[in-house]
Design a protein around this motif. Structure first.
Motif, PDB file in Angstrom:
ATOM      1  N   VAL A   1       0.865  -1.176   0.000  1.00  0.00           N
ATOM      2  CA  VAL A   1       0.000   0.000   0.000  1.00  0.00           C
ATOM      3  C   VAL A   1       0.900   1.223   0.000  1.00  0.00           C
ATOM      4  O   VAL A   1       1.844   1.315   0.790  1.00  0.00           O
ATOM      5  N   SER A   2       0.617   2.158  -0.904  1.00  0.00           N
ATOM      6  CA  SER A   2       1.393   3.390  -0.994  1.00  0.00           C
ATOM      7  C   SER A   2       0.449   4.576  -0.868  1.00  0.00           C
ATOM      8  O   SER A   2      -0.390   4.805  -1.744  1.00  0.00           O
TER       9      SER A   2
ATOM     10  N   ARG B   1      -2.114   8.532  11.975  1.00  0.00           N
ATOM     11  CA  ARG B   1      -1.462   7.329  12.496  1.00  0.00           C
ATOM     12  C   ARG B   1      -2.070   6.079  11.859  1.00  0.00           C
ATOM     13  O   ARG B   1      -1.359   5.118  11.555  1.00  0.00           O
ATOM     14  N   LYS B   2      -3.375   6.097  11.630  1.00  0.00           N
ATOM     15  CA  LYS B   2      -4.032   4.949  11.026  1.00  0.00           C
ATOM     16  C   LYS B   2      -3.479   4.676   9.641  1.00  0.00           C
ATOM     17  O   LYS B   2      -3.239   3.516   9.257  1.00  0.00           O
ATOM     18  N   GLU B   3      -3.248   5.714   8.855  1.00  0.00           N
ATOM     19  CA  GLU B   3      -2.694   5.534   7.512  1.00  0.00           C
ATOM     20  C   GLU B   3      -1.256   5.022   7.574  1.00  0.00           C
ATOM     21  O   GLU B   3      -0.845   4.194   6.754  1.00  0.00           O
ATOM     22  N   ASP B   4      -0.496   5.497   8.561  1.00  0.00           N
ATOM     23  CA  ASP B   4       0.857   4.973   8.747  1.00  0.00           C
ATOM     24  C   ASP B   4       0.808   3.481   9.077  1.00  0.00           C
ATOM     25  O   ASP B   4       1.566   2.675   8.531  1.00  0.00           O
TER      26      ASP B   4
ATOM     27  N   PHE C   1       5.973   4.981   3.227  1.00  0.00           N
ATOM     28  CA  PHE C   1       6.064   3.907   2.234  1.00  0.00           C
ATOM     29  C   PHE C   1       7.520   3.547   1.984  1.00  0.00           C
ATOM     30  O   PHE C   1       7.903   2.372   2.005  1.00  0.00           O
ATOM     31  N   GLY C   2       8.355   4.552   1.730  1.00  0.00           N
ATOM     32  CA  GLY C   2       9.767   4.288   1.481  1.00  0.00           C
ATOM     33  C   GLY C   2      10.443   3.617   2.661  1.00  0.00           C
ATOM     34  O   GLY C   2      11.262   2.706   2.478  1.00  0.00           O
ATOM     35  N   ALA C   3      10.109   4.072   3.880  1.00  0.00           N
ATOM     36  CA  ALA C   3      10.714   3.473   5.072  1.00  0.00           C
ATOM     37  C   ALA C   3      10.336   2.002   5.199  1.00  0.00           C
ATOM     38  O   ALA C   3      11.162   1.162   5.587  1.00  0.00           O
TER      39      ALA C   3
ATOM     40  N   THR D   1      -1.491   1.356   8.360  1.00  0.00           N
ATOM     41  CA  THR D   1      -1.924   0.582   7.198  1.00  0.00           C
ATOM     42  C   THR D   1      -0.743   0.238   6.299  1.00  0.00           C
ATOM     43  O   THR D   1      -0.591  -0.911   5.834  1.00  0.00           O
ATOM     44  N   GLN D   2       0.113   1.214   6.041  1.00  0.00           N
ATOM     45  CA  GLN D   2       1.269   0.969   5.176  1.00  0.00           C
ATOM     46  C   GLN D   2       2.266   0.017   5.826  1.00  0.00           C
ATOM     47  O   GLN D   2       2.763  -0.909   5.173  1.00  0.00           O
ATOM     48  N   ILE D   3       2.563   0.234   7.084  1.00  0.00           N
ATOM     49  CA  ILE D   3       3.524  -0.635   7.769  1.00  0.00           C
ATOM     50  C   ILE D   3       2.985  -2.054   7.879  1.00  0.00           C
ATOM     51  O   ILE D   3       3.712  -3.041   7.681  1.00  0.00           O
ATOM     52  N   ALA D   4       1.696  -2.189   8.179  1.00  0.00           N
ATOM     53  CA  ALA D   4       1.111  -3.526   8.338  1.00  0.00           C
ATOM     54  C   ALA D   4       1.153  -4.306   7.033  1.00  0.00           C
ATOM     55  O   ALA D   4       1.474  -5.499   7.009  1.00  0.00           O
TER      56      ALA D   4
END
Length: 355
Positions: A193-194, A204-207, A256-258, A209-212
């Protein structure tokens, strides 16, 4: 994992109706044919002029596999040849549209590949590339209709709907693969997910989502598949991004990059950790690919088209990539012949990361 090339290949048939002289058409066709003959996977072709209607020609050509044909027609040089032919003749069906020949179903000994994010883009192209090369494939994704589209026309592809960020989903996918096929030879961690935007733009929720999706899901699925991969001497292919290689920055896509930098670190570390178990871990870092992800992540068609045009102009290759090209590279990294490659992350980005 050795992927067996099917013997029947792919055939396309075009009927041309001339709007110019036969001499002009045949000269243009000869140039197109010379281009095609230089492409990997090309076998042979025949151009025949209709005996009763001298304004009609039939061209029949064969390729090793559909992926080879798709790569050939995706190149800008082909479009120049195609434009020249279109100016001289109409084509039925669409110019160089492939017609798949009948193939036997994969045997019970064929390798088994699990591809996440297999409903669209790179995941879909990767699943089809493995299937076209003789593997049995399980595609994983959140949307049943997209997965069904991936499997359409490919008897070797099966589907499972799963949200890999949910507890227990990884174990469910592995169990499904083992029940369906009895083994796992290759695991392709492709789902991602990007969400673009600055640090201040995201919640925080969007962060999470990407990390998960981009990091925790590959960890969970790889862990769940370890025993099966050890039993087969299997390979894990982690799909990251060339945009996060080295010391590059990516304003507007920091989370996303991280997540992808972290995935590359896992690729290197797992390669060392899992080598004693006979499991190989490699990574592929695509550049900008026309996979439709921009639209799926909220861009308009116009915005996404402008982005692709801009990035294609910046790449030394002069264009963006195609999902089929990335899928081909993933299949090659998974081959037995690539066994000495371990812990590497291979950029496939038209040279963009070098600029």
């Amino acid at each position: 994992m050795t992927v067996h090339q099917p013997g029947d290949g792919v055939t396309f048939v075009n009927t041309f109706t001339l709007t110019a002289s036969p001499e002009e058409f045949e000269e243009a066709f000869a140039r197109t044919s010379a281009y095609m003959a230089r492409q990997p996977g090309f076998r042979e072709h025949t151009l025949v002029r209709h005996t009763e209607d001298p304004r009609r020609y039939v061209n029949i050509a064969r390729w090793d596999d559909p992926a080879s044909l798709r790569r050939a027609v995706a190149r800008p040089e082909f479009e120049e040849h195609a434009a020249a032919l279109r100016a001289l003749a109409g084509s039925d069906p669409q110019l160089y549209a492939p017609v798949r020949t009948a193939r036997p179903a994969p045997s019970d000994e064929a390798p088994v590949v699990v591809v996440t994010g297999g409903g669209t883009g790179i995941g879909r192209a990767t699943a089809r590339a493995f299937a076209e090369q003789g593997a049995r494939v399980l595609v994983v994704g959140r949307t049943e209709s997209s997965l069904t589209g991936t499997a359409e026309g490919h008897d070797a592809i099966r589907t499972v709907v799963a949200d890999l960020t949910s507890p227990g989903a990884a174990e469910t996918v592995v169990d499904h693969a083992l029940r369906a096929f009895g083994r796992i030879d290759v695991l392709v961690n492709n789902a991602a997910v990007s969400l673009h935007g600055s640090l201040a733009d995201h919640t925080r929720k969007e962060d999470e989502t990407q990390i998960a999706t981009n990091l925790l899901a590959p960890i969970s699925l790889t862990r769940a598949a370890l025993d099966a991969l050890e039993a087969s001497g299997g390979t894990v292919v982690n799909v990251s991004t060339a945009g996060a290689l080295g010391l590059r920055t990516w304003p507007g896509a920091s989370v996303f990059g991280a997540s992808k930098v972290a995935l590359d670190f896992l690729t290197r570390t797992w390669a060392v950790e899992l080598a004693p178990r006979g499991i190989r871990v490699v990574g592929l870092a695509p550049g900008v690919v026309d996979s439709g992800i921009g639209v799926r992540m909220g861009m308009s068609e116009e915005q996404y088209g402008g982005f692709l045009e801009q990035m294609g102009a910046q790449a030394p290759a002069g264009r963006v990539g195609t999902p089929a090209e990335i899928g081909w590279w993933i299949t090659q990294l998974a081959r037995d012949e690539a066994a000495y490659a371990n812990g590497v992350v291979v950029p496939v980005d038209g040279g963009l990361s070098l600029t």
